[in-house]
Structure formats: C-alpha cells, structure tokens
Design a protein around this motif. Structure first.
Motif, PDB file in Angstrom:
ATOM      1  N   ALA A  45       0.836  -1.200   0.000  1.00 22.54           N
ATOM      2  CA  ALA A  45       0.000   0.000   0.000  1.00 22.54           C
ATOM      3  C   ALA A  45       0.874   1.254   0.000  1.00 22.54           C
ATOM      4  N   GLN A  46       1.954   1.231   0.770  1.00 23.95           N
ATOM      5  CA  GLN A  46       2.874   2.374   0.809  1.00 23.95           C
ATOM      6  C   GLN A  46       3.504   2.610  -0.557  1.00 23.95           C
ATOM      7  N   ASP A  47       3.944   1.538  -1.202  1.00 24.25           N
ATOM      8  CA  ASP A  47       4.525   1.663  -2.540  1.00 24.25           C
ATOM      9  C   ASP A  47       3.525   2.251  -3.524  1.00 24.25           C
ATOM     10  N   ALA A  48       2.292   1.762  -3.464  1.00 27.23           N
ATOM     11  CA  ALA A  48       1.253   2.265  -4.365  1.00 27.23           C
ATOM     12  C   ALA A  48       0.966   3.743  -4.086  1.00 27.23           C
ATOM     13  N   LEU A  49       0.921   4.121  -2.821  1.00 24.01           N
ATOM     14  CA  LEU A  49       0.669   5.515  -2.462  1.00 24.01           C
ATOM     15  C   LEU A  49       1.762   6.420  -3.005  1.00 24.01           C
ATOM     16  N   LEU A  50       3.007   5.996  -2.845  1.00 24.25           N
ATOM     17  CA  LEU A  50       4.133   6.792  -3.331  1.00 24.25           C
ATOM     18  C   LEU A  50       4.155   6.893  -4.854  1.00 24.25           C
ATOM     19  N   SER A  51       3.566   5.907  -5.521  1.00 20.21           N
ATOM     20  CA  SER A  51       3.488   5.907  -6.981  1.00 20.21           C
ATOM     21  C   SER A  51       2.258   6.646  -7.493  1.00 20.21           C
ATOM     22  N   GLY A  52       1.427   7.116  -6.571  1.00 20.38           N
ATOM     23  CA  GLY A  52       0.217   7.840  -6.965  1.00 20.38           C
ATOM     24  C   GLY A  52      -0.915   6.931  -7.406  1.00 20.38           C
ATOM     25  N   LYS A  53      -0.841   5.666  -7.080  1.00 22.14           N
ATOM     26  CA  LYS A  53      -1.869   4.690  -7.467  1.00 22.14           C
ATOM     27  C   LYS A  53      -2.836   4.498  -6.300  1.00 22.14           C
ATOM     28  N   MET A  54      -3.774   5.425  -6.180  1.00 20.62           N
ATOM     29  CA  MET A  54      -4.674   5.445  -5.029  1.00 20.62           C
ATOM     30  C   MET A  54      -5.580   4.207  -4.971  1.00 20.62           C
ATOM     31  N   GLY A  55      -6.022   3.731  -6.107  1.00 20.14           N
ATOM     32  CA  GLY A  55      -6.882   2.543  -6.128  1.00 20.14           C
ATOM     33  C   GLY A  55      -6.155   1.320  -5.612  1.00 20.14           C
ATOM     34  N   ALA A  56      -4.917   1.147  -6.048  1.00 13.92           N
ATOM     35  CA  ALA A  56      -4.113   0.013  -5.577  1.00 13.92           C
ATOM     36  C   ALA A  56      -3.806   0.157  -4.095  1.00 13.92           C
ATOM     37  N   CYS A  57      -3.539   1.369  -3.660  1.00 12.04           N
ATOM     38  CA  CYS A  57      -3.276   1.629  -2.251  1.00 12.04           C
ATOM     39  C   CYS A  57      -4.479   1.214  -1.407  1.00 12.04           C
ATOM     40  N   ALA A  58      -5.647   1.648  -1.821  1.00 12.34           N
ATOM     41  CA  ALA A  58      -6.874   1.308  -1.090  1.00 12.34           C
ATOM     42  C   ALA A  58      -7.101  -0.196  -1.057  1.00 12.34           C
ATOM     43  N   ALA A  59      -6.837  -0.873  -2.167  1.00 10.93           N
ATOM     44  CA  ALA A  59      -7.028  -2.324  -2.223  1.00 10.93           C
ATOM     45  C   ALA A  59      -6.089  -3.031  -1.252  1.00 10.93           C
ATOM     46  N   HIS A  60      -4.831  -2.615  -1.207  1.00  3.79           N
ATOM     47  CA  HIS A  60      -3.869  -3.248  -0.290  1.00  3.79           C
ATOM     48  C   HIS A  60      -4.219  -2.948   1.164  1.00  3.79           C
ATOM     49  N   LEU A  61      -4.681  -1.737   1.455  1.00  5.64           N
ATOM     50  CA  LEU A  61      -5.100  -1.420   2.820  1.00  5.64           C
ATOM     51  C   LEU A  61      -6.288  -2.281   3.234  1.00  5.64           C
ATOM     52  N   THR A  62      -7.232  -2.458   2.323  1.00  7.28           N
ATOM     53  CA  THR A  62      -8.388  -3.309   2.614  1.00  7.28           C
ATOM     54  C   THR A  62      -7.945  -4.735   2.886  1.00  7.28           C
ATOM     55  N   ASN A  63      -7.019  -5.236   2.063  1.00 13.48           N
ATOM     56  CA  ASN A  63      -6.502  -6.586   2.279  1.00 13.48           C
ATOM     57  C   ASN A  63      -5.817  -6.703   3.631  1.00 13.48           C
ATOM     58  N   ALA A  64      -5.026  -5.700   4.001  1.00  7.00           N
ATOM     59  CA  ALA A  64      -4.326  -5.725   5.294  1.00  7.00           C
ATOM     60  C   ALA A  64      -5.335  -5.764   6.440  1.00  7.00           C
ATOM     61  N   MET A  65      -6.408  -5.005   6.314  1.00  5.17           N
ATOM     62  CA  MET A  65      -7.413  -4.989   7.378  1.00  5.17           C
ATOM     63  C   MET A  65      -8.156  -6.315   7.464  1.00  5.17           C
ATOM     64  N   HIS A  66      -8.424  -6.940   6.319  1.00  6.67           N
ATOM     65  CA  HIS A  66      -9.087  -8.241   6.318  1.00  6.67           C
ATOM     66  C   HIS A  66      -8.188  -9.305   6.932  1.00  6.67           C
ATOM     67  N   VAL A  67      -6.932  -9.330   6.525  1.00  7.65           N
ATOM     68  CA  VAL A  67      -5.982 -10.313   7.050  1.00  7.65           C
ATOM     69  C   VAL A  67      -5.820 -10.128   8.548  1.00  7.65           C
ATOM     70  N   GLY A  68      -5.768  -8.872   8.983  1.00 14.57           N
ATOM     71  CA  GLY A  68      -5.584  -8.577  10.403  1.00 14.57           C
ATOM     72  C   GLY A  68      -6.844  -8.717  11.227  1.00 14.57           C
ATOM     73  N   GLY A  69      -7.963  -9.024  10.583  1.00 15.40           N
ATOM     74  CA  GLY A  69      -9.222  -9.196  11.305  1.00 15.40           C
ATOM     75  C   GLY A  69      -9.805  -7.894  11.803  1.00 15.40           C
ATOM     76  N   MET A  70      -9.444  -6.778  11.165  1.00 16.60           N
ATOM     77  CA  MET A  70      -9.916  -5.468  11.603  1.00 16.60           C
ATOM     78  C   MET A  70     -11.280  -5.118  11.030  1.00 16.60           C
ATOM     79  N   MET A  71     -11.678  -5.791   9.964  1.00 17.98           N
ATOM     80  CA  MET A  71     -12.974  -5.511   9.346  1.00 17.98           C
ATOM     81  C   MET A  71     -13.910  -6.674   9.677  1.00 17.98           C
ATOM     82  N   LYS A  72     -15.016  -6.325  10.282  1.00 13.64           N
ATOM     83  CA  LYS A  72     -15.973  -7.373  10.645  1.00 13.64           C
ATOM     84  C   LYS A  72     -17.349  -6.975  10.227  1.00 13.64           C
TER      85      LYS A  72
END
Length: 72
Positions: A45-72
């Motif tokens: 997500a950090q790499d995508a953010l630095l590259s200006g790829k906001m959609g990819a950044c959001a997707a990776h953040l969502t994945n991180a939250m799902h893996v971490g059990g933060m989204m229920k």
C-alpha cells in the motif's frame, strides 16, 4: 469545489491517514502468519501511495485490514 489536483491531494491525505491507522492496529497484533501478511499488504500500500496509485493503495489497505481481522 476541488479541481482534479485538489481531489488527488485530498485522496492522498486520506490514504496516508488510513495507512497510519492500519499500521498502528497491526502493531498490536500477536506475532504470526496473519501479522506478517498484513505487514506485507501495508508495504505494498505504501509503494502504491508513493506511486500515486490510489486505487491500488486502497485495495492493499483493505486486504491488510481483512488479514488482520480489523474488518468485521
């Protein structure tokens, strides 16, 4: 009304805030496979953010939250 560059700046600011919150939540996770996977998603997500790829950044953040059990 925001122009395109204003929208991008605002979007980037929000993504940085979400990234910071997600990183903080991951730090509190117990060590294990889930934490490692969430950390990888945050790095992507950090790499995508630095590259200006906001959609990819959001997707990776969502994945991180799902893996971490933060989204229920």
């Amino acid at each position: 009304m925001l122009n395109c560059s204003g929208i991008r700046r605002e979007n980037g600011r929000l993504q940085r805030e979400n990234l910071s919150k997600t990183e903080s939540m991951i730090e509190t996770m117990a060590d294990g496979q889930g934490k490692i996977m969430a950390q990888r998603e945050v790095a992507q997500a950090q790499d995508a953010l630095l590259s200006g790829k906001m959609g990819a950044c959001a997707a990776h953040l969502t994945n991180a939250m799902h893996v971490g059990g933060m989204m229920k």
